[in-house]
Write an enzyme that holds these catalytic residues in place. Structure first.
Site, PDB file in Angstrom:
ATOM      1  N   HIS A 264       3.825  45.412  37.534  1.00  0.00           N
ATOM      2  CA  HIS A 264       4.893  45.587  36.544  1.00  0.00           C
ATOM      3  C   HIS A 264       6.261  45.289  37.169  1.00  0.00           C
ATOM      4  O   HIS A 264       7.044  44.488  36.650  1.00  0.00           O
ATOM      5  CB  HIS A 264       4.846  47.026  36.009  1.00  0.00           C
ATOM      6  CG  HIS A 264       5.865  47.334  34.960  1.00  0.00           C
ATOM      7  ND1 HIS A 264       5.585  47.280  33.621  1.00  0.00           N
ATOM      8  CD2 HIS A 264       7.171  47.685  35.040  1.00  0.00           C
ATOM      9  CE1 HIS A 264       6.673  47.584  32.931  1.00  0.00           C
ATOM     10  NE2 HIS A 264       7.657  47.837  33.774  1.00  0.00           N
ATOM     11  N   GLU A 265       6.532  45.916  38.297  1.00  0.00           N
ATOM     12  CA  GLU A 265       7.845  45.722  38.936  1.00  0.00           C
ATOM     13  C   GLU A 265       7.997  44.296  39.460  1.00  0.00           C
ATOM     14  O   GLU A 265       9.107  43.757  39.482  1.00  0.00           O
ATOM     15  CB  GLU A 265       8.077  46.754  40.045  1.00  0.00           C
ATOM     16  CG  GLU A 265       8.073  48.224  39.578  1.00  0.00           C
ATOM     17  CD  GLU A 265       9.009  48.522  38.415  1.00  0.00           C
ATOM     18  OE1 GLU A 265      10.065  47.873  38.308  1.00  0.00           O
ATOM     19  OE2 GLU A 265       8.676  49.409  37.593  1.00  0.00           O
ATOM     20  N   HIS A 268       9.404  42.281  36.694  1.00  0.00           N
ATOM     21  CA  HIS A 268      10.867  42.452  36.627  1.00  0.00           C
ATOM     22  C   HIS A 268      11.532  41.640  37.737  1.00  0.00           C
ATOM     23  O   HIS A 268      12.538  40.966  37.529  1.00  0.00           O
ATOM     24  CB  HIS A 268      11.244  43.923  36.803  1.00  0.00           C
ATOM     25  CG  HIS A 268      11.017  44.785  35.596  1.00  0.00           C
ATOM     26  ND1 HIS A 268      11.561  44.496  34.376  1.00  0.00           N
ATOM     27  CD2 HIS A 268      10.316  45.947  35.432  1.00  0.00           C
ATOM     28  CE1 HIS A 268      11.212  45.444  33.496  1.00  0.00           C
ATOM     29  NE2 HIS A 268      10.452  46.326  34.115  1.00  0.00           N
ATOM     30  N   GLU A 294      11.661  43.764  29.877  1.00  0.00           N
ATOM     31  CA  GLU A 294      10.368  44.435  29.717  1.00  0.00           C
ATOM     32  C   GLU A 294       9.283  43.435  29.302  1.00  0.00           C
ATOM     33  O   GLU A 294       8.110  43.623  29.605  1.00  0.00           O
ATOM     34  CB  GLU A 294      10.522  45.564  28.690  1.00  0.00           C
ATOM     35  CG  GLU A 294       9.613  46.753  28.877  1.00  0.00           C
ATOM     36  CD  GLU A 294       9.663  47.400  30.261  1.00  0.00           C
ATOM     37  OE1 GLU A 294      10.686  47.277  30.967  1.00  0.00           O
ATOM     38  OE2 GLU A 294       8.655  48.014  30.639  1.00  0.00           O
TER      39      GLU A 294
HETATM   40 ZN    ZN Z   1       9.689  48.074  33.198  1.00  0.00          ZN
END
Ligand code: ZN
Length: 505
Positions: A264-265, A268, A294
């Site tokens: 997830h990171e 980003h 997101e």
């Molecule tokens: Zn996030």
């Protein structure tokens, strides 16, 4: 002021604020990740406060507005980047000026107190403690709608604060689609048993850490232009595009948590690392919106990281490190990383149900702002909505209305950006697979996401904040936000996993 003087002034202000940002970001990383002696808190806090105030004061000086107005008057002569810079500077300036300083001061004091009360109220499960704060915060938020201004619905003003261009009309359509198709799908899965193997037991943290380089390399996050730290609540922090840091948290009893927080990171981080260098001086090497950010983290985490092909690549890595997976096959792991089950806590929700948790909050916030419901009735209304959308009722306030910090922190209009972002990601993924003709599964199988990331870099990442989110989406996918791609993606994926016989018949 001449056009050139206005440009020079604004670019100078941006350069200054970048230095302040760098200092503040490093102080934040030092405090959150490196760790600092508690005795240093006061002095650091004072320095942080001064830096934040100073950068705000410099940006909000009267000459900034003069420069913005000058550039607006020369709009047709501006380049695309100059125009975008002026749009963002103008928006930021006017939003900040819309709130009288004494009101802002009073509100900050209120939320600081309310945050502390929220922690106690949640612990004691005492709604009466929290109620007066919620009432005051809702009153303030409603006033904020008028101060910001809106065309159709007051809540639009708050939504736009987090997701530029989002409004009730767009979100009503989005959530109606979820209500129509995802709520019944979840019921069908629950009724069918929805069984998946649980990953239980203890997984040595040292072994989990060995997976990190493989995971980050898999996604394409460039560790030479960042670093990976450990924290309580994972986040991504951009110092600049060549120093984008991510974090994770390892839990001995929850192996999937670190694996998926890393992916997830990385999503980003990749977005930030791929911003175009030319945009930096204009402060446009920045995300188009929170939802757009997101969209990237969830595209990597869910659409890639929770795919069957990824499970196939992940399994041998897990088997090499943990005996637990000795007899597992790809399908067992694929189900285990895609549990679809009604739950009460948003931050622990799975991919299928996550947006339903957001729908509860969206509907309640909208009604509060409309004045159709009272804060006093939130615990019951909350429980009713959980029952309606997810088929379960919270048994206490900590797993009900008091679970999130957002409302006590005065963050109204924030929640929907999470769900909208996920849906943006599904729309992009559809274009990647169809119009761009990229074989996503082949890329995952080869452990080389370059074709996918190249498309994202070219169409989304490198564009920074030049375009508004909906315009960016239209340029990249050929149409403005269309929630149906997300609905179709969820339906196809979860029907395939849990209701296969219906699909094959
Ligand atoms: Zn996030």
């Amino acid at each position: 002021m001449t056009k050139q003087a206005a440009l020079d002034l604004l670019l100078g202000k941006i350069k200054e604020s970048k230095s302040f940002h760098l200092a503040l970001a490093l102080i934040h990383w030092d405090a959150m990740v490196t760790g600092v002696p508690t005795k240093s808190y006061a002095a650091r806090g004072a320095a942080e406060g001064w830096l934040s105030m100073e950068t705000f004061k410099r940006m909000m000086a009267p000459e900034t507005l003069e420069a913005i107005e000058t550039l607006e008057a020369h709009d047709s002569e501006l380049t695309e980047t100059e125009r975008a810079m002026t749009r963002i500077a103008g928006r930021t300036y006017r939003k900040a000026k819309a709130i009288p300083p004494e009101e802002l001061g009073a509100f900050r004091a209120l939320v600081s107190e309310s945050n502390q009360v929220w922690e106690k109220a949640r612990e004691k499960r005492d709604y009466e403690m929290m109620l007066p704060y919620y009432e005051k915060i809702v009153t303030y938020q409603r006033k904020l709608c008028d101060l910001y201004g809106y065309e159709k619905h007051p809540y639009d003003a708050l939504l736009d604060d987090y997701e530029i261009g989002a409004n009730v009309e767009m979100l009503d359509g989005f959530f109606a689609a979820l209500r129509k198709e995802i709520v019944p799908l979840l019921k069908d899965i629950t009724n069918s048993g929805g069984e998946a193997e649980e990953i239980t037991g203890k997984f040595a943290i040292e072994k989990q850490k060995e997976l990190m380089p493989w995971l980050t390399d898999f996604t394409g996050y460039d560790r030479t232009r960042g670093k990976v730290g450990e924290v309580e609540h994972p986040f991504c922090l951009t110092i600049n595009r060549n120093d984008v840091r991510i974090t994770t948290k390892y839990h001995e009893d929850n192996l999937l948590s670190s694996i998926y927080s890393i992916i997830h990171e990385c999503g980003h981080g990749i977005y930030e690392q791929n911003m175009s260098e030319e945009l930096e001086p204009y402060a446009l090497a920045d995300c188009a919106s929170m939802g757009m950010h997101e969209s990237q983290s969830r595209l990597y985490e869910n659409m890639i990281g929770r795919s069957r092909t990824f499970a196939e690549r992940l399994l041998p890595n897990l088997q090499e490190k943990f005996d637990f997976f000795k007899n597992w096959d790809t399908d067992t792991l694929y189900r285990a990383v895609n549990i679809a089950r009604p739950s009460l806590i948003r931050i622990e929700a799975d991919e299928l149900t996550y947006s339903l948790h957001i729908m509860v909050r969206y509907e309640l916030e909208k009604s509060l702002i409309e004045g159709n419901i009272k804060a006093a009735n939130l615990p019951t209304l909350w429980a009713d909505k959980y029952e309606e959308f997810l088929g379960i009722r919270p048994q206490n306030l900590a797993e009900g209305v008091l679970q999130d910090v957002h409302w006590s922190a005065g963050l109204f209009g924030y929640f929907p950006s999470y769900a909208v972002g996920t849906a943006y990601g599904a729309q992009m993924m559809n274009t990647i697979r169809t119009k761009a003709g990229i074989d996503v599964d082949a890329a995952i199988k080869k452990e080389d996401l370059t074709p996918i990331t190249n498309w994202l870099r070219e169409n989304i990442h490198s564009q920074g904040s030049i375009h508004l989110p909906n315009d960016l989406l239209k340029r990249a996918t050929g149409e403005t936000f269309n929630p149906q791609y997300y609905v179709n993606y969820l339906k196809e994926k979860f029907t395939g996993i849990y209701l296969k016989s219906t699909v094959n018949s």
